[in-house]
Design a protein around this motif. Sequence first.
Motif, PDB file in Angstrom:
ATOM      1  N   VAL A  82       0.831  -1.199   0.000  1.00 56.83           N
ATOM      2  CA  VAL A  82       0.000   0.000   0.000  1.00 56.83           C
ATOM      3  C   VAL A  82       0.871   1.256   0.000  1.00 56.83           C
ATOM      4  CG1 VAL A  82      -1.646   1.362   1.353  1.00 56.83           C
ATOM      5  CG2 VAL A  82      -1.976  -1.100   1.095  1.00 56.83           C
ATOM      6  N   THR A  83       1.917   1.251   0.804  1.00 56.81           N
ATOM      7  CA  THR A  83       2.807   2.414   0.906  1.00 56.81           C
ATOM      8  C   THR A  83       3.403   2.776  -0.453  1.00 56.81           C
ATOM      9  OG1 THR A  83       3.387   1.951   3.211  1.00 56.81           O
ATOM     10  CG2 THR A  83       4.946   3.275   1.936  1.00 56.81           C
ATOM     11  N   PHE A  84       3.979   1.806  -1.120  1.00 53.39           N
ATOM     12  CA  PHE A  84       4.651   2.107  -2.382  1.00 53.39           C
ATOM     13  C   PHE A  84       3.672   2.294  -3.540  1.00 53.39           C
ATOM     14  CE2 PHE A  84       8.311   0.770   0.026  1.00 53.39           C
ATOM     15  CZ  PHE A  84       9.289   1.645  -0.443  1.00 53.39           C
ATOM     16  N   PHE A  85       2.499   1.680  -3.454  1.00 52.60           N
ATOM     17  CA  PHE A  85       1.468   1.938  -4.451  1.00 52.60           C
ATOM     18  C   PHE A  85       1.027   3.398  -4.392  1.00 52.60           C
ATOM     19  CE2 PHE A  85      -3.139   2.273  -5.309  1.00 52.60           C
ATOM     20  CZ  PHE A  85      -3.133   1.954  -6.662  1.00 52.60           C
ATOM     21  N   LEU A  86       0.742   3.890  -3.187  1.00 59.36           N
ATOM     22  CA  LEU A  86       0.320   5.279  -3.033  1.00 59.36           C
ATOM     23  C   LEU A  86       1.443   6.251  -3.375  1.00 59.36           C
ATOM     24  CD1 LEU A  86      -1.865   5.187   0.208  1.00 59.36           C
ATOM     25  CD2 LEU A  86      -2.620   5.455  -2.158  1.00 59.36           C
ATOM     26  N   TYR A  87       2.671   5.879  -3.034  1.00 49.32           N
ATOM     27  CA  TYR A  87       3.795   6.757  -3.372  1.00 49.32           C
ATOM     28  C   TYR A  87       3.943   6.869  -4.890  1.00 49.32           C
ATOM     29  CZ  TYR A  87       8.426   8.807  -3.632  1.00 49.32           C
ATOM     30  OH  TYR A  87       9.480   9.634  -3.933  1.00 49.32           O
ATOM     31  N   ALA A  88       3.856   5.750  -5.587  1.00 52.78           N
ATOM     32  CA  ALA A  88       3.963   5.762  -7.054  1.00 52.78           C
ATOM     33  C   ALA A  88       2.819   6.554  -7.677  1.00 52.78           C
ATOM     34  CB  ALA A  88       3.967   4.329  -7.590  1.00 52.78           C
ATOM     35  N   ILE A  89       1.598   6.365  -7.151  1.00 59.74           N
ATOM     36  CA  ILE A  89       0.439   7.123  -7.645  1.00 59.74           C
ATOM     37  C   ILE A  89       0.660   8.616  -7.433  1.00 59.74           C
ATOM     38  CG2 ILE A  89      -1.990   7.641  -7.181  1.00 59.74           C
ATOM     39  CD1 ILE A  89      -1.636   5.145  -8.816  1.00 59.74           C
ATOM     40  N   GLY A  90       1.191   8.980  -6.256  1.00 55.07           N
ATOM     41  CA  GLY A  90       1.443  10.385  -5.961  1.00 55.07           C
ATOM     42  C   GLY A  90       2.446  11.005  -6.913  1.00 55.07           C
ATOM     43  N   VAL A  91       3.548  10.308  -7.150  1.00 52.63           N
ATOM     44  CA  VAL A  91       4.559  10.822  -8.084  1.00 52.63           C
ATOM     45  C   VAL A  91       3.947  11.006  -9.470  1.00 52.63           C
ATOM     46  CG1 VAL A  91       6.720  10.298  -9.281  1.00 52.63           C
ATOM     47  CG2 VAL A  91       6.513   9.825  -6.835  1.00 52.63           C
ATOM     48  N   ALA A 109       5.007  13.454  -3.012  1.00 51.82           N
ATOM     49  CA  ALA A 109       4.279  12.175  -2.970  1.00 51.82           C
ATOM     50  C   ALA A 109       4.466  11.453  -1.647  1.00 51.82           C
ATOM     51  CB  ALA A 109       4.734  11.282  -4.124  1.00 51.82           C
ATOM     52  N   MET A 110       5.563  11.737  -0.965  1.00 52.90           N
ATOM     53  CA  MET A 110       5.825  11.112   0.336  1.00 52.90           C
ATOM     54  C   MET A 110       4.723  11.461   1.345  1.00 52.90           C
ATOM     55  SD  MET A 110       9.057  11.965   2.800  1.00 52.90           S
ATOM     56  CE  MET A 110       9.044  11.547   4.545  1.00 52.90           C
ATOM     57  N   GLY A 111       4.150  12.659   1.239  1.00 52.50           N
ATOM     58  CA  GLY A 111       3.113  13.088   2.174  1.00 52.50           C
ATOM     59  C   GLY A 111       1.877  12.216   2.144  1.00 52.50           C
ATOM     60  N   GLY A 112       1.598  11.596   1.012  1.00 54.47           N
ATOM     61  CA  GLY A 112       0.411  10.756   0.906  1.00 54.47           C
ATOM     62  C   GLY A 112       0.643   9.297   1.209  1.00 54.47           C
ATOM     63  N   ALA A 113       1.889   8.936   1.580  1.00 59.60           N
ATOM     64  CA  ALA A 113       2.211   7.514   1.736  1.00 59.60           C
ATOM     65  C   ALA A 113       2.946   7.172   3.023  1.00 59.60           C
ATOM     66  CB  ALA A 113       3.062   7.063   0.534  1.00 59.60           C
ATOM     67  N   MET A 114       3.153   8.139   3.910  1.00 55.35           N
ATOM     68  CA  MET A 114       3.930   7.864   5.123  1.00 55.35           C
ATOM     69  C   MET A 114       3.267   8.492   6.341  1.00 55.35           C
ATOM     70  SD  MET A 114       7.971   8.601   5.798  1.00 55.35           S
ATOM     71  CE  MET A 114       8.709   8.362   7.438  1.00 55.35           C
ATOM     72  N   SER A 115       3.243   7.752   7.451  1.00 50.66           N
ATOM     73  CA  SER A 115       2.597   8.204   8.686  1.00 50.66           C
ATOM     74  C   SER A 115       3.609   8.691   9.710  1.00 50.66           C
ATOM     75  CB  SER A 115       1.783   7.057   9.303  1.00 50.66           C
ATOM     76  OG  SER A 115       0.725   6.670   8.474  1.00 50.66           O
ATOM     77  N   ASN A 116       3.092   9.391  10.697  1.00 50.87           N
ATOM     78  CA  ASN A 116       3.920   9.792  11.838  1.00 50.87           C
ATOM     79  C   ASN A 116       3.928   8.623  12.834  1.00 50.87           C
ATOM     80  OD1 ASN A 116       5.205  11.113  13.986  1.00 50.87           O
ATOM     81  ND2 ASN A 116       4.321  13.080  13.381  1.00 50.87           N
ATOM     82  N   THR A 117       4.533   7.527  12.404  1.00 46.95           N
ATOM     83  CA  THR A 117       4.469   6.269  13.151  1.00 46.95           C
ATOM     84  C   THR A 117       5.251   6.316  14.447  1.00 46.95           C
ATOM     85  OG1 THR A 117       4.298   5.112  11.035  1.00 46.95           O
ATOM     86  CG2 THR A 117       4.790   3.778  12.974  1.00 46.95           C
ATOM     87  N   VAL A 249      -7.534   7.329   1.929  1.00 48.45           N
ATOM     88  CA  VAL A 249      -7.244   6.210   1.025  1.00 48.45           C
ATOM     89  C   VAL A 249      -6.283   5.212   1.666  1.00 48.45           C
ATOM     90  CG1 VAL A 249      -6.295   5.552  -1.215  1.00 48.45           C
ATOM     91  CG2 VAL A 249      -7.643   7.652  -0.999  1.00 48.45           C
ATOM     92  N   MET A 250      -5.232   5.682   2.307  1.00 52.20           N
ATOM     93  CA  MET A 250      -4.238   4.764   2.875  1.00 52.20           C
ATOM     94  C   MET A 250      -4.831   3.843   3.945  1.00 52.20           C
ATOM     95  SD  MET A 250      -0.388   5.561   4.237  1.00 52.20           S
ATOM     96  CE  MET A 250       0.780   4.200   4.391  1.00 52.20           C
ATOM     97  N   PRO A 251      -5.531   4.359   4.950  1.00 56.59           N
ATOM     98  CA  PRO A 251      -6.120   3.435   5.934  1.00 56.59           C
ATOM     99  C   PRO A 251      -7.166   2.510   5.330  1.00 56.59           C
ATOM    100  CG  PRO A 251      -6.857   5.692   6.324  1.00 56.59           C
ATOM    101  CD  PRO A 251      -5.729   5.776   5.344  1.00 56.59           C
ATOM    102  N   LEU A 252      -7.903   2.995   4.324  1.00 55.99           N
ATOM    103  CA  LEU A 252      -8.909   2.146   3.679  1.00 55.99           C
ATOM    104  C   LEU A 252      -8.243   0.970   2.964  1.00 55.99           C
ATOM    105  CD1 LEU A 252     -11.840   1.614   2.864  1.00 55.99           C
ATOM    106  CD2 LEU A 252     -11.497   3.142   0.901  1.00 55.99           C
ATOM    107  N   LEU A 253      -7.172   1.245   2.214  1.00 59.20           N
ATOM    108  CA  LEU A 253      -6.478   0.185   1.487  1.00 59.20           C
ATOM    109  C   LEU A 253      -5.805  -0.804   2.447  1.00 59.20           C
ATOM    110  CD1 LEU A 253      -4.815   2.100  -1.504  1.00 59.20           C
ATOM    111  CD2 LEU A 253      -6.890   0.702  -1.509  1.00 59.20           C
TER     112      LEU A 253
END
Length: 320
Positions: A82-91, A109-117, A249-253
């Motif tokens: 999911v992380t890299f799918f969203l990152y690729a979509i963002g780019v 694109a990093m903003g849409g694929a990474m959390s403050n974990t 989108v990220m939590p849903l996926l």
Amino acid sequence: MLDFYEIRKGSSMVFAVIVPIFLLLLSGYFSVKIDLLKKDQIQVLSLFVVKIALPALLFHALSSKNFQDIWFPSYFAVYAGVTFFLYAIGVYIFRKFYRENFTDASVLAMGGAMSNTGFIGTAILTLLIGASQATTYISMILIIESVMLVPTVLALAEAGLQKQAKLSDLIKNTIFTLLKNPIFLSVVLGMLCAMLQLHIPKNIDQVFMLLGQTASPLALFVIGAGLVGLSIQYVNIQSILLVFLKNIVMPLLVFLGLSYLTNVSQEMVYAGTIIAALPMPTLFGILGQVYGLNEKSLTPLVISTVFGFMVISGLIAYWW
């Protein structure tokens, strides 16, 4: 349909988890706002969390378990996918539709694929399910983010600026950076201890435990302090898109992937989904400043911080 008791129970859990978090955020914010602490002093606290407290927490939790209890390949694979799918979509979106150059698109694109974990995720999951279980789920995601995603973002950003002439130099610099990263080292060493059944002496392990206990409250305090001076100044479709990708989108996926593509526990599904719903990391804002994207990164970061807590509160109320 939820009955009154279930609604009241969910609301109580939200208050039990979210209220302490907001109070810690506010204490950090007002400590800087009224000049009780300076920004440079907060940076020292932030370094303590990232380089000492959080690594100690992760190492203590991982090294004390059996390897089969801390490594879940399907959970790791779904979240990484999911992380890299969203990152690729963002780019792709930032390049195709917003005509951003390759470097800017790689960073945004990093903003849409990474959390403050490491900061917020550690605090919330610890309050929800306890430090032992929380660090298990968090450590695998930190590997995805710190070892896989961040080096990819930096490599692509630098490639766009044509600063990296050779692939060998890029790999060498990435490895060198990882070997200096305390979070990466703590996760790897903790997993090795679990795999090889190496037991840390009790007195030493207690030191790691005590240091680790400071990670969650200090992390939230630092985040609250970092909000001083930030404001929403550049709201546009790009900002809204990033927040939508990150907090919806990220939590849903992740939820759908963990629910239907794996046989992991319900707790793991919920934990992964909540981590995916977290706000964007502060690193996104930092990289935005480094690459001259201040307004384009800081505005979605602030919006995501507020909206992310709203989404998480809803999930906690519904699930707990």
